[in-house]
Design a protein around this motif. Structure first.
Motif, PDB file in Angstrom:
ATOM      1  N   PRO A  99       0.841  -1.209   0.000  1.00 55.50           N
ATOM      2  CA  PRO A  99       0.000   0.000   0.000  1.00 55.50           C
ATOM      3  C   PRO A  99       0.869   1.247   0.000  1.00 55.50           C
ATOM      4  O   PRO A  99       1.738   1.419   0.860  1.00 55.50           O
ATOM      5  N   THR A 100       0.684   2.096  -0.986  1.00 54.46           N
ATOM      6  CA  THR A 100       1.498   3.313  -1.087  1.00 54.46           C
ATOM      7  C   THR A 100       0.694   4.580  -0.819  1.00 54.46           C
ATOM      8  O   THR A 100       1.230   5.683  -0.927  1.00 54.46           O
ATOM      9  N   ASP A 101      -0.586   4.430  -0.437  1.00 49.94           N
ATOM     10  CA  ASP A 101      -1.427   5.611  -0.226  1.00 49.94           C
ATOM     11  C   ASP A 101      -0.882   6.501   0.882  1.00 49.94           C
ATOM     12  O   ASP A 101      -0.849   7.734   0.756  1.00 49.94           O
ATOM     13  N   GLY A 102      -0.455   5.883   1.993  1.00 48.07           N
ATOM     14  CA  GLY A 102       0.077   6.671   3.101  1.00 48.07           C
ATOM     15  C   GLY A 102       1.335   7.417   2.708  1.00 48.07           C
ATOM     16  O   GLY A 102       1.531   8.581   3.072  1.00 48.07           O
ATOM     17  N   LEU A 103       2.189   6.761   1.939  1.00 49.12           N
ATOM     18  CA  LEU A 103       3.419   7.394   1.481  1.00 49.12           C
ATOM     19  C   LEU A 103       3.116   8.555   0.544  1.00 49.12           C
ATOM     20  O   LEU A 103       3.755   9.609   0.608  1.00 49.12           O
ATOM     21  N   ARG A 104       2.137   8.373  -0.317  1.00 49.08           N
ATOM     22  CA  ARG A 104       1.774   9.446  -1.244  1.00 49.08           C
ATOM     23  C   ARG A 104       1.198  10.646  -0.503  1.00 49.08           C
ATOM     24  O   ARG A 104       1.362  11.791  -0.931  1.00 49.08           O
ATOM     25  N   LEU A 105       0.510  10.410   0.623  1.00 43.58           N
ATOM     26  CA  LEU A 105      -0.014  11.514   1.424  1.00 43.58           C
ATOM     27  C   LEU A 105       1.113  12.280   2.105  1.00 43.58           C
ATOM     28  O   LEU A 105       1.061  13.507   2.225  1.00 43.58           O
ATOM     29  N   ALA A 106       2.125  11.550   2.550  1.00 44.60           N
ATOM     30  CA  ALA A 106       3.233  12.199   3.259  1.00 44.60           C
ATOM     31  C   ALA A 106       4.211  12.879   2.310  1.00 44.60           C
ATOM     32  O   ALA A 106       4.899  13.838   2.695  1.00 44.60           O
ATOM     33  N   LEU A 107       4.284  12.409   1.076  1.00 41.24           N
ATOM     34  CA  LEU A 107       5.300  12.893   0.150  1.00 41.24           C
ATOM     35  C   LEU A 107       5.244  14.399  -0.107  1.00 41.24           C
ATOM     36  O   LEU A 107       6.303  15.057  -0.098  1.00 41.24           O
ATOM     37  N   PRO A 108       4.066  15.023  -0.328  1.00 43.60           N
ATOM     38  CA  PRO A 108       4.067  16.472  -0.540  1.00 43.60           C
ATOM     39  C   PRO A 108       4.653  17.242   0.645  1.00 43.60           C
ATOM     40  O   PRO A 108       5.385  18.224   0.451  1.00 43.60           O
ATOM     41  N   VAL A 109       4.351  16.785   1.858  1.00 40.61           N
ATOM     42  CA  VAL A 109       4.897  17.445   3.049  1.00 40.61           C
ATOM     43  C   VAL A 109       6.417  17.327   3.073  1.00 40.61           C
ATOM     44  O   VAL A 109       7.138  18.290   3.374  1.00 40.61           O
ATOM     45  N   ILE A 110       6.921  16.136   2.738  1.00 40.46           N
ATOM     46  CA  ILE A 110       8.371  15.912   2.721  1.00 40.46           C
ATOM     47  C   ILE A 110       9.041  16.796   1.667  1.00 40.46           C
ATOM     48  O   ILE A 110      10.080  17.414   1.914  1.00 40.46           O
ATOM     49  N   LEU A 111       8.432  16.869   0.488  1.00 41.21           N
ATOM     50  CA  LEU A 111       9.018  17.671  -0.587  1.00 41.21           C
ATOM     51  C   LEU A 111       9.019  19.160  -0.248  1.00 41.21           C
ATOM     52  O   LEU A 111       9.978  19.874  -0.555  1.00 41.21           O
ATOM     53  N   ILE A 112       7.957  19.632   0.382  1.00 40.99           N
ATOM     54  CA  ILE A 112       7.926  21.033   0.804  1.00 40.99           C
ATOM     55  C   ILE A 112       9.019  21.282   1.836  1.00 40.99           C
ATOM     56  O   ILE A 112       9.699  22.317   1.820  1.00 40.99           O
ATOM     57  N   GLY A 113       9.206  20.311   2.743  1.00 37.64           N
ATOM     58  CA  GLY A 113      10.273  20.437   3.731  1.00 37.64           C
ATOM     59  C   GLY A 113      11.650  20.507   3.075  1.00 37.64           C
ATOM     60  O   GLY A 113      12.516  21.290   3.498  1.00 37.64           O
ATOM     61  N   ILE A 114      11.876  19.699   2.027  1.00 39.03           N
ATOM     62  CA  ILE A 114      13.154  19.739   1.288  1.00 39.03           C
ATOM     63  C   ILE A 114      13.346  21.105   0.644  1.00 39.03           C
ATOM     64  O   ILE A 114      14.440  21.687   0.695  1.00 39.03           O
ATOM     65  N   ALA A 115      12.280  21.632   0.028  1.00 39.69           N
ATOM     66  CA  ALA A 115      12.368  22.954  -0.609  1.00 39.69           C
ATOM     67  C   ALA A 115      12.712  24.029   0.409  1.00 39.69           C
ATOM     68  O   ALA A 115      13.575  24.884   0.155  1.00 39.69           O
ATOM     69  N   VAL A 116      12.064  23.987   1.559  1.00 43.35           N
ATOM     70  CA  VAL A 116      12.333  24.984   2.609  1.00 43.35           C
ATOM     71  C   VAL A 116      13.768  24.853   3.108  1.00 43.35           C
ATOM     72  O   VAL A 116      14.464  25.856   3.341  1.00 43.35           O
ATOM     73  N   PHE A 117      14.219  23.602   3.264  1.00 40.25           N
ATOM     74  CA  PHE A 117      15.590  23.357   3.738  1.00 40.25           C
ATOM     75  C   PHE A 117      16.606  24.012   2.813  1.00 40.25           C
ATOM     76  O   PHE A 117      17.498  24.749   3.258  1.00 40.25           O
ATOM     77  N   PHE A 118      16.500  23.763   1.521  1.00 34.50           N
ATOM     78  CA  PHE A 118      17.476  24.304   0.580  1.00 34.50           C
ATOM     79  C   PHE A 118      17.294  25.807   0.371  1.00 34.50           C
ATOM     80  O   PHE A 118      18.252  26.507   0.023  1.00 34.50           O
ATOM     81  N   ALA A 119      16.077  26.310   0.572  1.00 38.46           N
ATOM     82  CA  ALA A 119      15.835  27.738   0.382  1.00 38.46           C
ATOM     83  C   ALA A 119      16.368  28.570   1.549  1.00 38.46           C
ATOM     84  O   ALA A 119      16.892  29.673   1.345  1.00 38.46           O
ATOM     85  N   LEU A 120      16.251  28.044   2.768  1.00 36.76           N
ATOM     86  CA  LEU A 120      16.520  28.858   3.946  1.00 36.76           C
ATOM     87  C   LEU A 120      17.803  28.519   4.690  1.00 36.76           C
ATOM     88  O   LEU A 120      18.319  29.357   5.419  1.00 36.76           O
ATOM     89  N   LYS A 121      18.318  27.285   4.537  1.00 36.36           N
ATOM     90  CA  LYS A 121      19.499  26.909   5.312  1.00 36.36           C
ATOM     91  C   LYS A 121      20.717  27.684   4.812  1.00 36.36           C
ATOM     92  O   LYS A 121      21.065  27.607   3.630  1.00 36.36           O
ATOM     93  N   PRO A 122      21.396  28.406   5.706  1.00 34.45           N
ATOM     94  CA  PRO A 122      22.582  29.168   5.279  1.00 34.45           C
ATOM     95  C   PRO A 122      23.774  28.240   5.058  1.00 34.45           C
ATOM     96  O   PRO A 122      23.855  27.136   5.590  1.00 34.45           O
ATOM     97  N   GLY A 123      24.703  28.686   4.241  1.00 34.63           N
ATOM     98  CA  GLY A 123      25.953  27.967   4.063  1.00 34.63           C
ATOM     99  C   GLY A 123      25.907  26.809   3.099  1.00 34.63           C
ATOM    100  O   GLY A 123      26.881  26.063   2.987  1.00 34.63           O
ATOM    101  N   LEU A 124      24.803  26.622   2.388  1.00 32.63           N
ATOM    102  CA  LEU A 124      24.738  25.540   1.407  1.00 32.63           C
ATOM    103  C   LEU A 124      25.366  26.012   0.105  1.00 32.63           C
ATOM    104  O   LEU A 124      24.774  26.784  -0.642  1.00 32.63           O
ATOM    105  N   ASP A 125      26.575  25.549  -0.158  1.00 27.63           N
ATOM    106  CA  ASP A 125      27.278  25.942  -1.366  1.00 27.63           C
ATOM    107  C   ASP A 125      27.992  24.718  -1.933  1.00 27.63           C
ATOM    108  O   ASP A 125      27.619  23.587  -1.627  1.00 27.63           O
ATOM    109  N   ASP A 126      28.978  24.919  -2.742  1.00 28.29           N
ATOM    110  CA  ASP A 126      29.652  23.806  -3.404  1.00 28.29           C
ATOM    111  C   ASP A 126      30.821  23.242  -2.599  1.00 28.29           C
ATOM    112  O   ASP A 126      31.529  22.352  -3.075  1.00 28.29           O
TER     113      ASP A 126
END
Length: 252
Positions: A99-126
Motif C-alpha cells: 500500500p502506497t497511499d500513506g506514502l503518497r499523502l506524506a510525500l508532498p509534506v516531505i518535498l515542501i520540507g526539502i524545498a524549505v531546507f534548501f531555500a533557507l538553510k545558510p551555508g549551502l554551497d559547493d
C-alpha cells in the motif's frame, strides 16, 4: 490501445528534452514525463514502465557528464550504485503489492520540507562539509532505501538522494548533484529490469524520448557544472514545490 501519432511523438520528445535538462540539475524530470505519457493516453502501468526506459538515458548522460568533469569518482561509488539498483528492483517488484497511499499523502509534506531546507538553510554551497555518516553505512543503509522508493513510487527520489548526500555524507551541492545522478541511474535501471517483465514498456517511444533526454541532460549537466549551487539550489526548490503541488492536486 495506445496509438502514437506524429503530433504526440513530437510533444513527448519535447517533454523528454525538458525533463532531461531539469533532472540533470535538480531532479524531478519525472514530474514532466510521467504526466505527459499519461495525458497522451498511455495506460498507467505502461506509462510507469516507459518512463523508466527514457529516464535511464537522461540519468546515464548526466552521470557520465559529471564524471567526465571529475565531480564523481565511479571507482569509489560502485557499492552505493549496486545498492541503489537492488533497491530499485525490489521496489518495482512490490509496486502492486504494497500500500502506497500513506506514502503518497506524506510525500508532498516531505518535498515542501526539502524545498524549505534548501531555500533557507545558510551555508549551502559547493564546498564539502562535516560527514555525519561513514560511507560504508551510507551506501548500505540510506542508498538502498531511497532506491527502493524510486522503484516503488519514483517522484522525488532525486531530491531524497540530494538531501541525503548534503546532510549525511557532507557533500557540497554540486558534488551531491553529481552523485545523485549516478545513483538515480542505477535505481532507474533496477526499476526498469522489473518493469520490463511486469509493465510492458513501449520501447520505441521510450527510446525516442530517451534520445531527447540525452540532449537535455547534457545541456543541464554542463550548465550545473559551470554555475554550481547558484543554479542548482533555486531549481531544486522550484521543482520540489511544483512536484508537491502536483501531488496535492491529484489528491483533491
Amino acid at each position: 490501445m495506445f496509438e502514437l501519432t506524429a503530433e504526440l511523438a513530437v510533444l513527448l520528445i519535447a517533454a523528454g528534452f525538458a525533463a532531461g535538462f531539469v533532472d540533470a540539475i535538480a531532479g524531478g524530470g519525472g514530474l514532466i514525463t510521467l504526466p505527459a505519457l499519461m495525458l497522451a493516453g498511455v495506460p498507467p502501468a505502461q506509462a510507469l514502465a516507459t518512463n523508466k526506459v527514457q529516464g535511464v538515458f537522461g540519468a546515464a548522460t548526466a552521470a557520465v557528464s559529471y564524471a567526465a568533469r571529475g565531480l564523481v569518482d565511479l571507482r569509489t561509488q560502485w557499492r552505493a550504485a549496486l545498492g541503489a539498483g537492488a533497491g530499485g528492483i525490489l521496489g518495482a517488484a512490490l509496486v502492486s503489492r504494497l500500500p502506497t497511499d500513506g506514502l503518497r499523502l506524506a510525500l508532498p509534506v516531505i518535498l515542501i520540507g526539502i524545498a524549505v531546507f534548501f531555500a533557507l538553510k545558510p551555508g549551502l554551497d559547493d564546498l564539502d562539509r562535516i560527514r555525519r555518516m561513514p560511507p560504508a553505512l551510507f551506501a548500505a543503509a540510506v542508498v538502498p532505501l531511497i532506491g527502493f522508493y524510486d522503484g516503488l513510487v519514483g517522484p522525488g527520489a532525486g531530491s531524497f538522494y540530494m538531501i541525503a548526500f548534503v546532510t549525511l555524507a557532507g557533500y557540497g551541492v554540486l558534488k551531491a548533484t553529481a552523485h545523485t545522478k549516478l545513483l538515480n541511474l542505477f535505481s532507474n535501471l533496477g526499476g526498469l529490469l522489473t518493469f520490463a517483465l511486469i509493465g510492458k514498456p513501449l520501447w520505441m517511444l521510450g527510446i525516442l524520448m530517451g534520445v531527447a533526454q540525452i540532449a537535455g541532460a547534457a545541456l543541464g549537466a554542463r550548465m550545473a557544472a559551470r554555475i554550481g549551487s547558484r543554479l542548482i539550489k533555486p531549481l531544486l526548490v522550484v521543482t520540489s514545490m511544483v512536484l508537491a503541488a502536483r501531488l496535492i492536486w491529484q489528491m483533491i
